[in-house]
Design a protein around this motif. Structure first.
Motif, short mmCIF file in Angstrom:
data_model
loop_
_atom_site.label_atom_id
_atom_site.label_comp_id
_atom_site.label_asym_id
_atom_site.label_seq_id
_atom_site.Cartn_x
_atom_site.Cartn_y
_atom_site.Cartn_z
N TYR A 13 58.18 31.70 -26.12
CA TYR A 13 56.06 31.35 -26.60
C TYR A 13 55.85 32.29 -25.77
O TYR A 13 54.97 32.69 -25.52
CB TYR A 13 56.46 29.88 -25.94
CG TYR A 13 56.89 28.91 -26.52
CD1 TYR A 13 56.10 28.54 -27.76
CD2 TYR A 13 57.74 28.46 -26.40
CE1 TYR A 13 56.71 27.28 -28.12
CE2 TYR A 13 58.60 27.85 -26.89
CZ TYR A 13 58.23 26.40 -27.90
OH TYR A 13 58.18 25.43 -28.83
N ALA A 16 52.01 32.84 -26.05
CA ALA A 16 51.14 32.02 -25.60
C ALA A 16 50.70 32.37 -23.98
O ALA A 16 49.17 32.69 -24.30
CB ALA A 16 51.82 30.89 -25.65
N GLY A 20 47.44 33.73 -22.65
CA GLY A 20 46.28 33.43 -21.09
C GLY A 20 46.74 34.74 -20.60
O GLY A 20 45.39 34.17 -19.43
N SER A 167 42.45 26.16 -15.91
CA SER A 167 43.29 25.14 -16.68
C SER A 167 42.51 23.82 -16.97
O SER A 167 43.34 22.97 -17.00
CB SER A 167 44.03 25.12 -15.61
OG SER A 167 44.43 25.12 -14.76
N ALA A 172 42.16 28.14 -21.41
CA ALA A 172 43.28 29.01 -22.01
C ALA A 172 43.44 29.62 -21.56
O ALA A 172 44.30 30.91 -21.63
CB ALA A 172 43.51 29.41 -23.22
N HIS A 176 47.02 26.76 -17.96
CA HIS A 176 47.20 26.40 -19.00
C HIS A 176 48.09 26.84 -20.35
O HIS A 176 49.06 25.42 -21.10
CB HIS A 176 46.24 26.13 -19.23
CG HIS A 176 45.51 25.57 -20.64
ND1 HIS A 176 45.61 25.72 -21.98
CD2 HIS A 176 44.85 24.20 -20.70
CE1 HIS A 176 45.16 24.85 -22.94
NE2 HIS A 176 45.05 24.13 -22.56
N GLN A 177 48.72 27.37 -20.85
CA GLN A 177 49.39 28.49 -21.34
C GLN A 177 50.94 27.74 -21.26
O GLN A 177 51.56 26.84 -22.41
CB GLN A 177 49.26 29.29 -21.72
CG GLN A 177 47.84 29.62 -21.81
CD GLN A 177 47.67 29.51 -23.08
OE1 GLN A 177 46.94 28.63 -23.63
NE2 GLN A 177 48.28 30.06 -24.58
#
Lengths: 221, 258
Positions: A13, A16, A20, A167, A172, A176-177
């Motif tokens: 990931y 993502a 972030g 967050s 984001a 948070h990610q």
């Protein structure tokens, strides 16, 4: 304890996380510049000879210094749509809370730094016919900032870490990610470890750079 | 003495809270005067000097620079002064401080060009040239690029003098310019000040160097308890004082030589 680390599931990931991280840097840069600039203005106003400047600045500083940033962020995020005829984004609400809070703290740093400068420096400036503004900008602040560097560096680090509070209202940022990733791959330890490392890897070189800057500014001492 | 005084002081008072430091001072300063102000510490002599360029704002009285009385009169209250007005006065009055007050973050040259560039708006080339001229006069041409922290006390004070002179002031104020110096450094600073006095520049000098006052000043003022107790040529005030306070002060400073 038998724990098999699985960073591969976070690596999957990475895009993502990258998003972030850029969001974290975006809010950091906004809060750093806005917070320190407003802090300087408030620090000057707080000890101005003009009462109408001094009093509001004092209220501002004490209010934002003595309330939690997270509460301020929630307040801006949830109260604005009710009190004002418009909504504000999570980025704006978080940046507002962090900026105002940092301004209150850095106002005290600026005030303290300015007050350590020998009054003779003011007199020397006045004696050659310089104005308040010129003396402050060219004589007092350059010397004060040099002395304030360690405290300002601390403030910068604080601001950077404070951005994770964003967050809480679903901005984001990198935290948070990471939480999202952890909820998908069930590997929270790895996800949060990566966040911690990312913060360190970004902050440490910046801190080293400010040490170098301190040494450079110390010329003439 | 027929010409208009360059500086006129009338009924000058200064209080710090309950402490009434200056209790009514009147003085006319003529073009080319070199006035030495003597007195024990606490006599008000430094406060008096600092009122003349408004480092201290007078509590009462009026100061007239080159025919223009500074500040706005208010019935029954002290005069009020605007920053604009005081800035203009200070541009014409140079001051040298006991503690030098050089700008530590600027080079020697930068200290001198600051006023030329920011206050007088000169460009870099002409400011630098003017600053080097003054540095050469105080014998420190080779120190232009040093920072003040690398200089001795005497050198710092000479730079401070050059900084003030570079702005071509109509009047120079020296506030105990040698009191913070090691004894062996006093001479170099006094020599520079004497050179300036010999050029005929108008100056007021608060000092403890009575011998210097005798040789360089054309008028000597003795202050005590916030007023001028005695004033006149050095020959009279220092060798034949009339006021018992002046006599007592000079008796305590027997070590000076003429």
């Amino acid at each position: 304890m038998e724990y098999t680390w699985d960073f591969g599931s976070v690596w999957e990931y990475r895009e993502a996380l990258w998003v972030g991280l850029t969001n974290t840097l975006r809010i950091f840069v906004i809060c750093l510049f806005a917070g320190l600039s407003l802090g300087l203005a408030m620090g000057l106003a707080r000890y101005s000879v003009r009462r109408w400047l001094r009093w509001p600045a004092a209220c501002f500083i004490e209010f934002f210094r003595n309330t939690p940033v997270l509460v301020q962020i929630f307040w801006f995020y949830f109260a604005f749509p009710i009190l004002a005829p418009f909504e504000i984004s999570a980025l704006m609400a978080a940046a507002l809370g962090i900026t105002l809070n940092s301004a209150a703290f850095s106002a005290e740093i600026f005030r303290g730094g300015i007050q350590t400068i020998d009054p003779g420096q003011w007199e020397a400036g006045r004696a050659i016919g310089m104005r308040y503004r010129e003396i402050m900008a060219r004589i007092i602040l350059p010397q004060a900032v040099r002395r304030m560097m360690p405290a300002l560096t601390n403030r910068g680090i604080e601001i950077f870490k404070m951005t994770t509070l964003a967050s809480a209202i679903a901005y984001a940022d990198v935290l948070h990610q990471a939480r999202l990733i952890a909820s998908v791959n069930f590997n929270p330890i790895e996800a949060y470890t990566v966040v911690a490392i990312a913060f360190f890897v970004i902050l440490y070189p910046i801190v080293r750079a400010t040490y170098a800057l301190e040494r450079r500014l110390a010329k003439g001492d | 003495m027929s010409q208009e005084p360059i500086l006129t002081i009338r009924g000058l008072h200064k209080s710090f809270g309950d402490n009434h430091v200056l209790r009514g001072i009147d003085l006319d300063v003529q073009q080319g005067d070199c006035i030495a102000i003597l007195g024990a510490s606490g006599s008000g002599k430094s406060t008096f000097l600092r009122c003349l360029n408004f480092m201290e704002i007078p509590s009462d009285g009026a100061i007239t620079h080159a025919g223009k009385t500074i500040g706005t009169e208010r019935p029954g209250k002290p005069r009020v002064y605007s920053e604009d007005e005081l800035t203009k006065v200070r541009q014409k009055v140079g001051m040298v401080f006991q503690q030098f007050n050089l700008f530590p973050h600027k080079t020697v040259l930068g200290n001198i060009t600051e006023g030329l560039r920011i206050v007088q708006g000169k460009d870099k080339a002409s400011s630098d040239a003017r600053a080097r001229e003054e540095l050469a006069r105080v014998g420190l041409a080779e120190k232009a690029d040093e920072y003040p922290s690398r200089l001795s006390g005497g050198q710092k004070q000479r730079v401070a003098i050059a900084r003030a002179l570079a702005l071509a002031p109509e009047l120079m104020l020296f506030d105990e310019p040698t009191s913070a110096l090691d004894p062996e450094l006093v001479g170099e600073v006094l020599n520079v000040i004497r050179g300036i006095a010999d050029e005929g520049r108008t100056m007021l000098l608060v000092t403890h160097e009575i011998g210097f006052a005798y040789h360089v000043a054309n008028r000597v003022i003795f202050m005590a308890d916030g007023i001028i107790q005695e004033e006149g040529p050095p020959e009279q005030v220092l060798k034949n004082p009339q006021n018992p306070l002046t006599q007592a002060f000079l008796a305590r400073h027997k070590q000076f030589e003429f």
